[in-house]
Design a protein around this motif. Sequence first.
Motif, PDB file in Angstrom:
ATOM      1  N   MET A   1       0.832  -1.206   0.000  1.00 44.03           N
ATOM      2  CA  MET A   1       0.000   0.000   0.000  1.00 44.03           C
ATOM      3  C   MET A   1       0.873   1.264   0.000  1.00 44.03           C
ATOM      4  O   MET A   1       1.785   1.392   0.796  1.00 44.03           O
ATOM      5  CB  MET A   1      -0.872  -0.034   1.275  1.00 44.03           C
ATOM      6  CG  MET A   1      -1.610   1.231   1.555  1.00 44.03           C
ATOM      7  SD  MET A   1      -3.339   1.018   1.160  1.00 44.03           S
ATOM      8  CE  MET A   1      -4.030   2.537   1.758  1.00 44.03           C
ATOM      9  N   ILE A   2       0.557   2.169  -0.935  1.00 42.15           N
ATOM     10  CA  ILE A   2       1.279   3.445  -1.011  1.00 42.15           C
ATOM     11  C   ILE A   2       0.331   4.549  -0.576  1.00 42.15           C
ATOM     12  O   ILE A   2      -0.811   4.606  -1.043  1.00 42.15           O
ATOM     13  CB  ILE A   2       1.669   3.754  -2.477  1.00 42.15           C
ATOM     14  CG1 ILE A   2       2.557   2.672  -3.048  1.00 42.15           C
ATOM     15  CG2 ILE A   2       2.317   5.119  -2.606  1.00 42.15           C
ATOM     16  CD1 ILE A   2       3.991   2.906  -2.826  1.00 42.15           C
ATOM     17  N   ASP A   3       0.819   5.411   0.279  1.00 44.92           N
ATOM     18  CA  ASP A   3       0.026   6.558   0.706  1.00 44.92           C
ATOM     19  C   ASP A   3       0.805   7.839   0.497  1.00 44.92           C
ATOM     20  O   ASP A   3       1.814   8.062   1.164  1.00 44.92           O
ATOM     21  CB  ASP A   3      -0.297   6.434   2.204  1.00 44.92           C
ATOM     22  CG  ASP A   3      -1.614   5.728   2.403  1.00 44.92           C
ATOM     23  OD1 ASP A   3      -2.588   6.151   1.785  1.00 44.92           O
ATOM     24  OD2 ASP A   3      -1.627   4.745   3.172  1.00 44.92           O
ATOM     25  N   VAL A   4       0.327   8.640  -0.419  1.00 47.11           N
ATOM     26  CA  VAL A   4       0.923   9.950  -0.662  1.00 47.11           C
ATOM     27  C   VAL A   4      -0.026  10.950  -0.026  1.00 47.11           C
ATOM     28  O   VAL A   4      -1.213  10.954  -0.332  1.00 47.11           O
ATOM     29  CB  VAL A   4       1.020  10.222  -2.184  1.00 47.11           C
ATOM     30  CG1 VAL A   4       1.540  11.619  -2.462  1.00 47.11           C
ATOM     31  CG2 VAL A   4       1.895   9.171  -2.857  1.00 47.11           C
ATOM     32  N   GLU A   5       0.510  11.749   0.891  1.00 42.42           N
ATOM     33  CA  GLU A   5      -0.383  12.655   1.619  1.00 42.42           C
ATOM     34  C   GLU A   5       0.096  14.094   1.560  1.00 42.42           C
ATOM     35  O   GLU A   5       1.201  14.414   2.022  1.00 42.42           O
ATOM     36  CB  GLU A   5      -0.443  12.212   3.081  1.00 42.42           C
ATOM     37  CG  GLU A   5      -1.861  11.971   3.575  1.00 42.42           C
ATOM     38  CD  GLU A   5      -1.848  11.513   5.008  1.00 42.42           C
ATOM     39  OE1 GLU A   5      -1.786  10.282   5.219  1.00 42.42           O
ATOM     40  OE2 GLU A   5      -1.866  12.379   5.892  1.00 42.42           O
ATOM     41  N   GLY A   6      -0.703  14.936   0.944  1.00 42.35           N
ATOM     42  CA  GLY A   6      -0.440  16.388   0.945  1.00 42.35           C
ATOM     43  C   GLY A   6       0.930  16.760   0.413  1.00 42.35           C
ATOM     44  O   GLY A   6       1.585  17.640   0.966  1.00 42.35           O
ATOM     45  N   VAL A   7       1.358  16.087  -0.667  1.00 37.82           N
ATOM     46  CA  VAL A   7       2.718  16.324  -1.165  1.00 37.82           C
ATOM     47  C   VAL A   7       2.815  17.590  -2.014  1.00 37.82           C
ATOM     48  O   VAL A   7       2.050  17.799  -2.951  1.00 37.82           O
ATOM     49  CB  VAL A   7       3.254  15.100  -1.947  1.00 37.82           C
ATOM     50  CG1 VAL A   7       4.428  15.479  -2.846  1.00 37.82           C
ATOM     51  CG2 VAL A   7       3.681  14.012  -0.973  1.00 37.82           C
ATOM     52  N   LEU A  60       5.054   3.681   2.464  1.00 39.16           N
ATOM     53  CA  LEU A  60       4.950   2.369   1.818  1.00 39.16           C
ATOM     54  C   LEU A  60       4.654   1.369   2.925  1.00 39.16           C
ATOM     55  O   LEU A  60       5.473   1.216   3.845  1.00 39.16           O
ATOM     56  CB  LEU A  60       6.268   2.027   1.108  1.00 39.16           C
ATOM     57  CG  LEU A  60       6.417   0.624   0.519  1.00 39.16           C
ATOM     58  CD1 LEU A  60       5.384   0.332  -0.546  1.00 39.16           C
ATOM     59  CD2 LEU A  60       7.818   0.440  -0.055  1.00 39.16           C
ATOM     60  N   ASP A  61       3.487   0.742   2.872  1.00 36.48           N
ATOM     61  CA  ASP A  61       3.044  -0.160   3.945  1.00 36.48           C
ATOM     62  C   ASP A  61       3.188   0.498   5.318  1.00 36.48           C
ATOM     63  O   ASP A  61       3.681  -0.130   6.267  1.00 36.48           O
ATOM     64  CB  ASP A  61       3.824  -1.477   3.903  1.00 36.48           C
ATOM     65  CG  ASP A  61       3.444  -2.301   2.678  1.00 36.48           C
ATOM     66  OD1 ASP A  61       2.301  -2.186   2.208  1.00 36.48           O
ATOM     67  OD2 ASP A  61       4.315  -3.037   2.175  1.00 36.48           O
ATOM     68  N   GLY A  62       2.844   1.750   5.390  1.00 38.33           N
ATOM     69  CA  GLY A  62       2.860   2.470   6.663  1.00 38.33           C
ATOM     70  C   GLY A  62       4.192   3.075   7.046  1.00 38.33           C
ATOM     71  O   GLY A  62       4.281   3.895   7.953  1.00 38.33           O
ATOM     72  N   LYS A  63       5.266   2.688   6.329  1.00 36.63           N
ATOM     73  CA  LYS A  63       6.603   3.180   6.665  1.00 36.63           C
ATOM     74  C   LYS A  63       6.881   4.464   5.875  1.00 36.63           C
ATOM     75  O   LYS A  63       6.760   4.467   4.642  1.00 36.63           O
ATOM     76  CB  LYS A  63       7.627   2.103   6.294  1.00 36.63           C
ATOM     77  CG  LYS A  63       9.042   2.429   6.638  1.00 36.63           C
ATOM     78  CD  LYS A  63       9.961   1.282   6.184  1.00 36.63           C
ATOM     79  CE  LYS A  63      11.425   1.539   6.468  1.00 36.63           C
ATOM     80  NZ  LYS A  63      11.991   2.690   5.797  1.00 36.63           N
TER      81      LYS A  63
END
Length: 233
Positions: A1-7, A60-63
């Motif tokens: 899982m990829i999380d891009v937040e407010g980049v 990436l996976d929470g990291k």
Amino acid sequence: MIDVEGVRAGFGAINILWDVSVSARKGELTTIIGPNGAGKTTLLRAIMGLIPLEKGSVRLDGKVLDGTPTWKMPELGMVMIPEGRMIFKDMTIEENLMLGAFSKGHRAGSRRQCDRAYEMFPRLGERRGKLAGTLSGGEAQMLAMSRGLMSDPDVLLIDEPSLGLAPVVVNELFETLARLKSEGRTIILVEQSTHRAVGVADHVYLMQSGKVVLSQRAGDVDMEHLHDLYFAH
Ligand code: ATP
């Protein structure tokens, strides 16, 4: 899982991405579409750590990945297959492939991964000793994909793979993407070929001028509305 937040990110004083948030679920194909210059490639580069983040985070996976050097990404299970393929034309097909297994941890399995590439794309196997510069556009794209697969990544960021390819070759390419997804890999696909990208995707993002202007499950996308937004500028 990829999380891009407010980049927020760009090139020196020029900001390109404006508070972009995008998620890619495990085992899904997420596509990012949008016109030229919308910032799609810049977003992939930001995820890979090729450009620094001004603001926001990538996980990436929470990291949290911020500050992780790009060369470490394959060890974390993520690779990018760049726009333009970036094939070394004066090296053989097999030498190009081996470059995808450059890290210590991946070298041991490189022979097996090479054979896997040849099984997936027999044309590459037949020509393994030939210079990569002799390949057609479609074959070069298959080589770029195979090189990316050498480290057996969980996550693939693929930038405009269909660029410059004949329609019949694009069909094959999308079959390959569907196969990679069926293997359980998480894929972020940047494409200009909107119909095909939405067809293979689970989730769709549309970018305009460095911002996400639409985020929808692929099954909910209304193509007419998507086109209106796409050409809104
Ligand atoms: P394309 O489909 O053309 O690749 P894109 O959506 O991927 O479009 P980007 O390549 O991310 O768009 O480019 C976004 C903006 O950033 C464009 O205005 C481009 O000119 C600018 N840009 C890209 N690379 C650089 C760079 N190295 N230095 C300065 N500006 C750049």
